[in-house]
Structure formats: structure tokens, C-alpha cells
Write an enzyme that holds these catalytic residues in place. Structure first.
Site, mmCIF file in Angstrom:
data_model
loop_
_atom_site.group_PDB
_atom_site.id
_atom_site.type_symbol
_atom_site.label_atom_id
_atom_site.label_comp_id
_atom_site.label_asym_id
_atom_site.label_seq_id
_atom_site.Cartn_x
_atom_site.Cartn_y
_atom_site.Cartn_z
ATOM 1 N N SER A 125 71.356 -80.379 -5.882
ATOM 2 C CA SER A 125 72.678 -80.776 -5.378
ATOM 3 C C SER A 125 73.184 -82.005 -6.107
ATOM 4 O O SER A 125 74.380 -82.233 -6.171
ATOM 5 C CB SER A 125 72.603 -81.171 -3.905
ATOM 6 N N HIS A 146 74.017 -73.487 -8.009
ATOM 7 C CA HIS A 146 74.069 -74.270 -6.773
ATOM 8 C C HIS A 146 74.654 -73.463 -5.612
ATOM 9 O O HIS A 146 75.861 -73.249 -5.536
ATOM 10 C CB HIS A 146 74.895 -75.539 -7.027
ATOM 11 N N GLU A 158 78.164 -72.601 -7.258
ATOM 12 C CA GLU A 158 78.614 -73.351 -8.432
ATOM 13 C C GLU A 158 77.620 -73.103 -9.565
ATOM 14 O O GLU A 158 76.411 -73.263 -9.372
ATOM 15 C CB GLU A 158 78.668 -74.856 -8.120
ATOM 16 N N ASN A 196 80.739 -81.395 -3.837
ATOM 17 C CA ASN A 196 80.177 -82.654 -3.345
ATOM 18 C C ASN A 196 80.871 -83.883 -3.931
ATOM 19 O O ASN A 196 80.680 -84.990 -3.440
ATOM 20 C CB ASN A 196 78.667 -82.714 -3.596
HETATM 21 N N1 LIG Z 1 69.937 -78.079 2.339
HETATM 22 C C1 LIG Z 1 71.115 -77.991 1.739
HETATM 23 O O1 LIG Z 1 72.175 -78.006 2.392
HETATM 24 C C2 LIG Z 1 71.181 -77.795 0.250
HETATM 25 C C3 LIG Z 1 72.312 -77.204 -0.304
HETATM 26 C C4 LIG Z 1 72.363 -76.975 -1.679
HETATM 27 C C5 LIG Z 1 71.297 -77.377 -2.477
HETATM 28 N N2 LIG Z 1 70.207 -77.974 -1.913
HETATM 29 C C6 LIG Z 1 69.089 -78.325 -2.814
HETATM 30 O O2 LIG Z 1 68.103 -77.314 -2.708
HETATM 31 C C7 LIG Z 1 66.805 -77.862 -2.912
HETATM 32 C C8 LIG Z 1 65.924 -77.562 -1.712
HETATM 33 O O3 LIG Z 1 66.533 -78.056 -0.556
HETATM 34 P P1 LIG Z 1 66.148 -77.543 0.910
HETATM 35 O O4 LIG Z 1 67.187 -78.061 1.819
HETATM 36 O O5 LIG Z 1 65.829 -76.098 0.861
HETATM 37 O O6 LIG Z 1 64.793 -78.372 1.144
HETATM 38 P P2 LIG Z 1 63.571 -78.012 2.129
HETATM 39 O O7 LIG Z 1 62.879 -79.300 2.372
HETATM 40 O O8 LIG Z 1 64.037 -77.215 3.286
HETATM 41 O O9 LIG Z 1 62.632 -77.059 1.233
HETATM 42 C C9 LIG Z 1 61.993 -77.487 0.066
HETATM 43 C C10 LIG Z 1 60.700 -76.697 -0.054
HETATM 44 O O10 LIG Z 1 60.156 -76.927 -1.350
HETATM 45 C C11 LIG Z 1 58.738 -77.028 -1.219
HETATM 46 N N3 LIG Z 1 58.247 -77.760 -2.389
HETATM 47 C C12 LIG Z 1 58.305 -79.087 -2.628
HETATM 48 N N4 LIG Z 1 57.776 -79.354 -3.842
HETATM 49 C C13 LIG Z 1 57.368 -78.164 -4.375
HETATM 50 C C14 LIG Z 1 56.778 -77.773 -5.605
HETATM 51 N N5 LIG Z 1 56.453 -78.655 -6.529
HETATM 52 N N6 LIG Z 1 56.533 -76.451 -5.811
HETATM 53 C C15 LIG Z 1 56.849 -75.540 -4.868
HETATM 54 N N7 LIG Z 1 57.420 -75.856 -3.693
HETATM 55 C C16 LIG Z 1 57.700 -77.147 -3.451
HETATM 56 C C17 LIG Z 1 58.517 -77.706 0.109
HETATM 57 O O11 LIG Z 1 57.229 -77.427 0.617
HETATM 58 C C18 LIG Z 1 59.627 -77.099 0.967
HETATM 59 O O12 LIG Z 1 59.201 -75.942 1.656
HETATM 60 C C19 LIG Z 1 67.027 -79.348 -3.179
HETATM 61 O O13 LIG Z 1 67.107 -79.545 -4.561
HETATM 62 C C20 LIG Z 1 68.359 -79.615 -2.514
HETATM 63 O O14 LIG Z 1 69.041 -80.717 -3.084
HETATM 64 C C21 LIG Z 1 70.111 -78.171 -0.574
#
Ligand SMILES: NC(=O)c1ccc[n+]([C@@H]2O[C@H](COP(=O)([O-])OP(=O)(O)OC[C@H]3O[C@@H](n4cnc5c(N)ncnc54)[C@H](O)[C@@H]3O)[C@@H](O)[C@H]2O)c1
Length: 394
Positions: A125, A146, A158, A196
Site C-alpha cells: 500500500s 494493489h 491499481e 491513498n
Molecule cells: N488491509 C488492507 O486494507 C490492505 C489493503 C491493500 C493492501 N494492503 C497490503 O497488503 C499486505 C498485507 O496486508 P494484510 O492486511 O493482509 O496483512 P495481514 O497482517 O492480515 O496478513 C499478512 C500475512 O502475511 C504473513 N507473513 C508475514 N511475513 C511473511 C513472510 N515473510 N512470508 C510469508 N508470509 C508472511 C503473516 O503471517 C500474515 O498472515 C501489506 O503489504 C499491506 O500494506 C493491505
């Protein structure tokens, strides 16, 4: 990128990864899903199963179809033993923790395993796609993809090519994701991409008005909803997103823009985060969601409400115009991103044209005069369009 037979890998099975896996599997791809933590993929598959069951209940898909979608998602377990399960994936999307070092290490390990023409997508993000790609031996195949939360529901994606991304990869990924039924927009690799970045004043300018005592949260929310036609008011939306998440995005955009005052985070929100008042998930944020808590009533004063909407909208339109000016995306894609990604009632450029670009400019100049802050500087493109009497959406 041919759709047929393409295996898609998804690494990170949290909120985003599981949604992305569901989207790819629903589009017919075999999906390989893994996480760093044992058991998370099993939880993710079970959550996807429940989401698919709701689809069946609502007659959006058949039981056979739901079963087939879930069966296409293979549990690769945890990644402690390596990434061999991803060898046959033509596209791997990472949705792991938002840390540059972790994403770089993941892609450099994957690179050694996947085919030379396989693509690496990041769901980051806020990180620079160039910085993630820069760690790779073949940065030309790294791209930002994204999604918005929840990925199966939100239509916008995106697509963010880094300066090093092969244009052919951008084209292939864009048409692939569009084939998944998503609305794609292409954004340059700049802080906050489109949504964003352009949405920041919705929160920031509302917080400023709160801090100045112009109105309370309930009144600002009422004004933006009832008079501004936004689906949710800024404070209820921040409580819904989570103040921890919303504050982190604002801070990251602010810092990544070399501390441009237009994006300055609000101390009010920082304090909420420090106090653990994240919003709905903690039952307290700007509002109190605990049982029996009183709901504050807005002061439904039209004049105050209009002034709040005018000020916030002037800042939002200015941000959208500036994003066109700085070539973050095309005007059409900026309109699409804000209506499809954050459900704005209309595109900000068209909205600005309706209000009148000259009126927006005047409001910003008044604010800049009054506050003496660079935060309110009108975009050069806004001035040019007013001078040339050209619409903002053109
Ligand atoms: N939550 C949102 O609204 C949103 C929206 C768009 C993008 N994002 C992006 O998406 C990504 C994930 O966000 P999320 O909200 O799903 O987070 P989350 O915490 O729900 O999930 C992340 C997962 O990744 C796993 N993880 C961490 N390090 C790891 C590795 N090295 N190898 C494999 N797995 C690993 C964790 O165990 C966890 O289950 C981030 O980059 C975030 O910025 C989030």
C-alpha cells in the site's frame, strides 16, 4: 499473460492474501497459497469457504462452483522449507507484512525458483515498488498489483509499474486482472499511488476542522454524508478502517513526500492511536461503540455544514488536479479510482467542474491567505485551467 492454465501463487494469507487467492481461483486459476505462520493458510481456506457459502446462499454461484473454486486453492503451508511449491506459478503476488526488507527477501528468494518469464506482483500500500524491485536480479518483471479490502468485493485494482518494469509486463498484468472482473487503473510509483494519495484531505482536513473547534465529529460526519453525499463521514470511516491503519498510511505518505505540509498527520489521530483507540475493532475511537454508550447528535446547522463540505472538497479536488498535473495517472483513471476504490459519489474532477474551478481556486486562496500555510497552495494545473477556462476533466 495467457489466462489459460496460469498458476497463481499468493504469499501471505492474511486479510488481503486470502481475498486475492479467492479472486484468482474464482477466475479459474489454480492457486498456491502460503504464509509464514503454520495454520494460517488452513484458516484462510476455511474463511474463503465461508465467503463462498454466502455466495451460494445468495444464489450468486452454485454449490458445485463454490466447491470447485475452493478446490483450486492449494495449501502450500508455511514457507519455512522454501518456495518450491511456487515453481510452476506464472504470477506470484505477495501480501505479506508491510516491510521493505521482508518483501525484498521474499522476491529475491522466489526469483531463484520461478520461470524466467514469471511475474512478481506486490500488494504493497505504501512502499515504493522500485525499492522492492531494486533488490531483484530481474526488476523488469516486478510490478505493483494493489487490491482494496476486501479484495473479492472491492472492484478497483491499481496497477503500478516501477521505473524498471517492462511495459509488456504492465500490459499483461492489466489485461489479466481486468479478466478477473476487476476495474484496473494504472498509477505511477509515487506515495499512496492514486487512492491513498488523493483521499488524504478527506481525513486530514476534517481533522483540522475538528481541532479548530469548527464542529464536533458527529457534525462533520453529518455534513459530509448529508450535504456532501459521501457514503460515510470521515470519522466513522477512520473508525471503520482503524485509526492505527489510517494514521500509518497518512504518516507514510507525509514522510514519503519529504514532509510536504499538505499531508501533515493530525496530533488528534496520533493520540487516539497511542491510547489504543483504534475504532470499531477496539470498540472506541472517535466514537464509543461499547454497549449502552450514547451516540453523539450532530448540530444540523446548514451554514456550518456547507462550509465544512466546501473546505474539504476544495482540498480534495485540488489533490486530484495535482495528481493529474504530476502525472500520477490519467484524469479518467483518477475519476475511476475514487469512485470504484473508495466509493466517492462522483469523480473529483467532474465534481470540481460542477462547483466551478474558479470557485475552488478562490476557496483555496482564501484558506492560504487566512492560514498562511503552504498546505493550502492551489495546484499549478488548477490555476492554468481557470485561466484557460478549460474543464478540470479533459
Ligand atoms: N488491509 C488492507 O486494507 C490492505 C489493503 C491493500 C493492501 N494492503 C497490503 O497488503 C499486505 C498485507 O496486508 P494484510 O492486511 O493482509 O496483512 P495481514 O497482517 O492480515 O496478513 C499478512 C500475512 O502475511 C504473513 N507473513 C508475514 N511475513 C511473511 C513472510 N515473510 N512470508 C510469508 N508470509 C508472511 C503473516 O503471517 C500474515 O498472515 C501489506 O503489504 C499491506 O500494506 C493491505
Amino acid at each position: 499473460m495467457s489466462e489459460r492454465g496460469l498458476q497463481v501463487g499468493v504469499i501471505g494469507a492474511g486479510a488481503m492474501g486470502r481475498g486475492i487467492a479467492q479472486v484468482a481461483a474464482a477466475a479459474g486459476h489454480g492457486v498456491v497459497l502460503a504464509d509464514a505462520t503454520a495454520g494460517v493458510v488452513a484458516q484462510a481456506r476455511s474463511a474463503i469457504g465461508k465467503a463462498l457459502a454466502r455466495d451460494v446462499e445468495k444464489q450468486r454461484r452454485s454449490q458445485a462452483d463454490a466447491d470447485a473454486v475452493l478446490a483450486r486453492i492449494a495449501d502450500a503451508g508455511d514457507v519455512s522449507t522454501g518456495y518450491d511449491a511456487f515453481r510452476s506459478c506464472g504470477l506470484v503476488i505477495e501480501a505479506v507484512v508491510e516491510r521493505l526488507d521482508v518483501k525484498q527477501a521474499l522476491f529475491t528468494a522466489l526469483e531463484k525458483i520461478i520461470a524466467p518469464d514469471a511475474v512478481l506482483g506486490t500488494n504493497t500500500s505504501s512502499l515504493s515498488v522500485a525499492a522492492i524491485a531494486g533488490a531483484c536480479a530481474r526488476p523488469e518483471r516486478v510490478i505493483g498489483i494493489h487490491f482494496f479490502n476486501p479484495a473479492p468485493v472491492m472492484p478497483l485494482v491499481e496497477i503500478i509499474p516501477a521505473i524498471t518494469t517492462d511495459p509488456g509486463v504492465t500490459e499483461r498484468v492489466t489485461s489479466l486482472v481486468a479478466g478477473w472482473g476487476k476495474t484496473t487503473v494504472v498509477a505511477t510509483d509515487t506515495p499512496g499511488f492514486i487512492v491513498n494519495r488523493v483521499a488524504r484531505p478527506f481525513y486530514g482536513e476534517s481533522l483540522r476542522q475538528l481541532e479548530e473547534g469548527i464542529a464536533d465529529v458527529a457534525t462533520i460526519d453529518w455534513a459530509m454524508r448529508e450535504l456532501g453525499a459521501f457514503r460515510m463521514g470521515p470519522f466513522e470511516l477512520m473508525d471503520f478502517i482503524g485509526n492505527d491503519v489510517n494514521y500509518a498510511v497518512t504518516r507514510s505518505v507525509f514522510e514519503s513526500f519529504f514532509y510536504d505540509s499538505r499531508y501533515t498527520p493530525a496530533l488528534t489521530q496520533q493520540r487516539l492511536v497511542e491510547a489504543g483507540l483504534y475504532g470499531r475493532k477496539r470498540e472506541r475511537g472517535y466514537y464509543d461503540y461499547r454497549e449502552g454508550a450514547a451516540k453523539p447528535e450532530p448540530v444540523k446547522d446548514e451554514a456550518i455544514g456547507r462550509a465544512i463540505v466546501d473546505r474539504t472538497l476544495a482540498m480534495l479536488v485540488n489533490e486530484a488536479v495535482d495528481a493529474v498535473h504530476r502525472r500520477v495517472a490519467s484524469a479518467a483513471d483518477i475519476e475511476t479510482a475514487m469512485t470504484r476504490g473508495v466509493n466517492y459519489p462522483r469523480g473529483l474532477l467532474a465534481w470540481g467542474d460542477e462547483i466551478g474551478a474558479a470557485n475552488i481556486l478562490r476557496r483555496l486562496e482564501e484558506l492560504q491567505d487566512e492560514y498562511g500555510e503552504d498546505r493550502y497552495r492551489p495546484s499549478v494545473l488548477l490555476r492554468q485551467r481557470v485561466r484557460e477556462r478549460r474543464p478540470l476533466l479533459s
